[in-house]
Scaffold this motif. Sequence first.
Motif, PDB file in Angstrom:
ATOM      1  N   PRO A   1     -21.552 -19.935  29.983  1.00 20.41           N
ATOM      2  CA  PRO A   1     -22.656 -18.966  29.905  1.00 20.41           C
ATOM      3  C   PRO A   1     -22.261 -17.773  29.041  1.00 20.41           C
ATOM      4  N   GLY A   2     -23.193 -17.332  28.227  1.00 21.76           N
ATOM      5  CA  GLY A   2     -22.943 -16.194  27.358  1.00 21.76           C
ATOM      6  C   GLY A   2     -22.652 -16.579  25.926  1.00 21.76           C
ATOM      7  N   ASP A   3     -22.379 -17.877  25.678  1.00 21.40           N
ATOM      8  CA  ASP A   3     -22.049 -18.319  24.325  1.00 21.40           C
ATOM      9  C   ASP A   3     -23.209 -19.098  23.712  1.00 21.40           C
ATOM     10  N   GLU A   4     -24.433 -18.658  23.993  1.00 18.99           N
ATOM     11  CA  GLU A   4     -25.609 -19.382  23.515  1.00 18.99           C
ATOM     12  C   GLU A   4     -25.745 -19.362  21.995  1.00 18.99           C
ATOM     13  N   LEU A   5     -25.332 -18.281  21.336  1.00  9.78           N
ATOM     14  CA  LEU A   5     -25.425 -18.239  19.879  1.00  9.78           C
ATOM     15  C   LEU A   5     -24.501 -19.284  19.261  1.00  9.78           C
ATOM     16  N   GLU A   6     -23.296 -19.413  19.802  1.00 10.80           N
ATOM     17  CA  GLU A   6     -22.380 -20.447  19.317  1.00 10.80           C
ATOM     18  C   GLU A   6     -22.966 -21.834  19.569  1.00 10.80           C
ATOM     19  N   ALA A   7     -23.535 -22.053  20.747  1.00  7.96           N
ATOM     20  CA  ALA A   7     -24.113 -23.357  21.067  1.00  7.96           C
ATOM     21  C   ALA A   7     -25.258 -23.696  20.112  1.00  7.96           C
ATOM     22  N   ALA A   8     -26.102 -22.716  19.813  1.00  7.73           N
ATOM     23  CA  ALA A   8     -27.217 -22.955  18.898  1.00  7.73           C
ATOM     24  C   ALA A   8     -26.712 -23.300  17.503  1.00  7.73           C
ATOM     25  N   ALA A   9     -25.635 -22.629  17.059  1.00  9.10           N
ATOM     26  CA  ALA A   9     -25.074 -22.931  15.749  1.00  9.10           C
ATOM     27  C   ALA A   9     -24.495 -24.340  15.722  1.00  9.10           C
ATOM     28  N   ARG A  10     -23.794 -24.712  16.776  1.00 13.44           N
ATOM     29  CA  ARG A  10     -23.220 -26.066  16.837  1.00 13.44           C
ATOM     30  C   ARG A  10     -24.327 -27.115  16.922  1.00 13.44           C
ATOM     31  N   LEU A  11     -25.397 -26.822  17.650  1.00  9.68           N
ATOM     32  CA  LEU A  11     -26.522 -27.751  17.735  1.00  9.68           C
ATOM     33  C   LEU A  11     -27.169 -27.941  16.359  1.00  9.68           C
TER      34      LEU A  11
ATOM     35  N   LEU B   1     -27.123  -8.968  12.901  1.00 11.29           N
ATOM     36  CA  LEU B   1     -26.121  -8.965  13.966  1.00 11.29           C
ATOM     37  C   LEU B   1     -25.584  -7.552  14.205  1.00 11.29           C
ATOM     38  N   ASP B   2     -25.383  -6.791  13.132  1.00 13.84           N
ATOM     39  CA  ASP B   2     -24.909  -5.419  13.279  1.00 13.84           C
ATOM     40  C   ASP B   2     -25.918  -4.552  14.027  1.00 13.84           C
TER      41      ASP B   2
ATOM     42  N   LEU C   1     -28.234 -21.316   7.396  1.00 13.84           N
ATOM     43  CA  LEU C   1     -27.878 -19.954   7.772  1.00 13.84           C
ATOM     44  C   LEU C   1     -26.433 -19.896   8.268  1.00 13.84           C
ATOM     45  N   VAL C   2     -26.062 -20.821   9.139  1.00 20.27           N
ATOM     46  CA  VAL C   2     -24.700 -20.851   9.683  1.00 20.27           C
ATOM     47  C   VAL C   2     -23.692 -21.105   8.571  1.00 20.27           C
ATOM     48  N   ARG C   3     -23.998 -22.074   7.703  1.00 23.32           N
ATOM     49  CA  ARG C   3     -23.060 -22.408   6.627  1.00 23.32           C
ATOM     50  C   ARG C   3     -22.898 -21.258   5.628  1.00 23.32           C
ATOM     51  N   SER C   4     -23.991 -20.613   5.286  1.00 23.57           N
ATOM     52  CA  SER C   4     -23.934 -19.515   4.316  1.00 23.57           C
ATOM     53  C   SER C   4     -23.128 -18.344   4.850  1.00 23.57           C
ATOM     54  N   PHE C   5     -23.315 -18.024   6.120  1.00 24.37           N
ATOM     55  CA  PHE C   5     -22.574 -16.907   6.714  1.00 24.37           C
ATOM     56  C   PHE C   5     -21.078 -17.215   6.721  1.00 24.37           C
TER      57      PHE C   5
ATOM     58  N   TYR D   1     -18.329 -14.916   4.616  1.00 25.31           N
ATOM     59  CA  TYR D   1     -17.467 -13.979   5.337  1.00 25.31           C
ATOM     60  C   TYR D   1     -16.253 -14.623   5.995  1.00 25.31           C
ATOM     61  N   GLY D   2     -16.139 -15.956   5.930  1.00 23.70           N
ATOM     62  CA  GLY D   2     -14.974 -16.608   6.490  1.00 23.70           C
ATOM     63  C   GLY D   2     -14.930 -16.590   8.013  1.00 23.70           C
ATOM     64  N   ILE D   3     -16.080 -16.437   8.637  1.00 28.78           N
ATOM     65  CA  ILE D   3     -16.163 -16.376  10.096  1.00 28.78           C
ATOM     66  C   ILE D   3     -17.550 -16.856  10.496  1.00 28.78           C
ATOM     67  N   ALA D   4     -17.643 -17.538  11.624  1.00 32.93           N
ATOM     68  CA  ALA D   4     -18.943 -18.015  12.098  1.00 32.93           C
ATOM     69  C   ALA D   4     -19.754 -16.848  12.662  1.00 32.93           C
ATOM     70  N   PRO D   5     -21.088 -16.949  12.651  1.00 36.10           N
ATOM     71  CA  PRO D   5     -21.917 -15.845  13.163  1.00 36.10           C
ATOM     72  C   PRO D   5     -21.585 -15.445  14.603  1.00 36.10           C
ATOM     73  N   HIS D   6     -21.365 -16.432  15.487  1.00 35.33           N
ATOM     74  CA  HIS D   6     -21.067 -16.081  16.879  1.00 35.33           C
ATOM     75  C   HIS D   6     -19.704 -15.403  16.996  1.00 35.33           C
ATOM     76  N   GLN D   7     -18.734 -15.801  16.157  1.00 32.64           N
ATOM     77  CA  GLN D   7     -17.421 -15.154  16.181  1.00 32.64           C
ATOM     78  C   GLN D   7     -17.529 -13.707  15.703  1.00 32.64           C
TER      79      GLN D   7
END
Length: 275
Positions: free
Chosen positions: A138-148, A183-184, A207-211, A215-221
């Motif tokens: 729980p709490g990592d929904e943004l990461e889950a959505a990116a992986r989905l 995100l900021d 969107l996930v791939r471009s970010f 920036y060398g980091i995933a959006p959720h990270q």
Amino acid sequence: MVAGGARTGESEKISAWRPDVKGVTEVFHAHFTRHAYPMHVHDTWTLLIVDEGAVRYDLDRHEHGTPLGTVSLLPPQVPHNGSAATPHGFRKRVLYLEASSGGPLDASFIGAAVDSPDLVDPLLRNRISRLHACLARPGDELEAAARLALVGERLRERLRPRLADVPRPGPDRRVAGALRELLDARVVEGVELSEAAGLVHAHPAHLVRSFGAAYGIAPHQYLMARRVDRARRLLLDGLSPGEVAAECGFYDQSHLARHFKRVVGVPPGRYARGL
């Protein structure tokens, strides 16, 4: 998250829950030795991986199987059954995915899935396994959505192989920059990937791939790193870890502790005691 778990017998166990992730209607983990599914249908896509043993099933009057390493995708509204293919049963993890335009796959892929429901694809299986692990936190929904989003992209490539010959759009720094600004602006409240994709007019996977490329980091990270940075300042101000978790947008104190330790190297309580 709506969760539930039960024992159906001495060696048969199930766990099921509904994550707060758009596109996933249910997560279902099971270990069955004797249970056999009769012919039935779902109004969702059934995305199945087997961790132990094997499953045999009939789909559209054809027999199929899921040996270890296979990904099985059963389309909505197509009858199927299922039973153990080995004496020791099977252990499986299943995602039930929306069959609407808001899900990873729409109805246009049903025919291809009926023809080839079992996919031998180590990359896809790894992505699905990592998505399952994320959905249990729980709490990592943004990461889950990116992986989905990346799982859906891979499924579409496999079901329509000609798409694999079409070059993917390259990284888009405009899209990446727009997501970073979003995100900021929402460090504490966060943002759903589907909403972000709509605001910056980009497909979630793009969107996930471009970010990541920009920036060398995933959006959720990136979002969790911003929250941890805020948490450090509040701990230095004397707030307790429980108060900091609530102030920084973490699901709970354990969610804060997991990400804080990953970034800083020590739990927030120990960090505060070191003042």
